[in-house]
Design a protein around this motif. Structure first.
Motif: not given
Length: 254
Positions: A178-185
């Motif tokens: 799992g990953v936070r979308a802000s970190a992913y982007r």
């Protein structure tokens, strides 16, 4: 932490000829989605099944599930690449949720949960992810084990010697990540590669200073077959382990 509050969960599952196991995957995911909504009634949960060059009845299985559950959407692609499939599913859901807005605060409240079509996650998979994310994690690497019904006792014991469910383990599994979308982007997302897209993403996150938690509190069961959809990957790892039970623990996506 208040600043790490989540209001949306996006679940993405790449599918490549998994009709036989997809029913179980979906049942477990829907259970986890239901529990998340019971725990946090206001949270939005969406699931995207990414059908990648499927030649079996996976599409029919996924379509039947989507027809009965408005939280589920399908997209069809022809990549032959798990990294590209994960990337496409995430992009599709983010576009729907954010309307293509590059809003850091909005992205920070979105959690992306990844698993595989041959994997069964626990009912608490999303609720525990929410709790860990809101406690300060930007990404979470969970653990997996192969289905004991697919392996003989000796091979499962060899697996268990190399894979531990303790905190701070060294493994990365796209089937439980799992990953936070802000970190992913911020790190450019999954690379569109056929293998090790999970380990590459975690490497980028750690390199750029994001908070990656490796935990045994999120544990899933995946297929233990020795013949997978690609020549290497998880199934290839199991074949190698069968040949050499003392296989190394190297922290790659196994």
């Amino acid at each position: 932490m208040a600043d790490d509050f989540l209001d949306t969960i996006l679940v993405v599952v790449p599918v490549r000829d998994e009709a036989e196991l997809l029913h179980g995957c979906l049942e477990h995911l829907q259970r986890a989605m239901d529990q998340a909504r019971l725990t946090r009634p206001a949270i939005r949960v969406h699931l995207c099944m990414v059908l990648d060059h499927c030649r079996d009845s996976s599409g029919a299985v996924a379509a039947a599930a989507a027809a009965g559950d408005p939280r589920i959407t399908l997209i069809s692609v022809d990549f032959g690449s798990v990294g590209a499939s994960r990337r496409a599913g995430i992009a599709d859901l983010l576009k729907t949720i954010t309307n293509d807005a590059d809003d850091e605060a909005l992205l920070h409240r979105i959690w992306i949960a990844c698993t595989d079509a041959d994997t069964r996650v626990p009912a608490h998979w999303l609720t525990t992810s929410i709790a860990l994310a809101e406690s300060g994690s930007d990404a979470i690497a969970g653990t997996v084990e192969p289905d004991r019904a697919d392996l003989d006792q000796e091979l499962f014991a060899a697996w268990a010697r190399e894979h531990h469910r303790h905190e701070g383990h060294k493994h990365v599994h796209g089937a439980n990540l799992g990953v936070r979308a802000s970190a992913y982007r911020a790190v450019g997302g999954f690379d569109p590669v056929p293998l090790h897209e999970d380990a590459l993403l975690v490497h980028k996150l750690r390199r750029d200073g994001f908070r990656v938690l490796s935990t045994g509190r999120l544990h899933a069961v995946t297929s233990g077959r020795a013949r997978g959809r690609v020549s290497t990957g998880f199934a290839g790892y199991l074949r190698d382990l069968a040949r050499a039970p003392a296989a190394r623990e190297d922290g790659q996506s196994t």
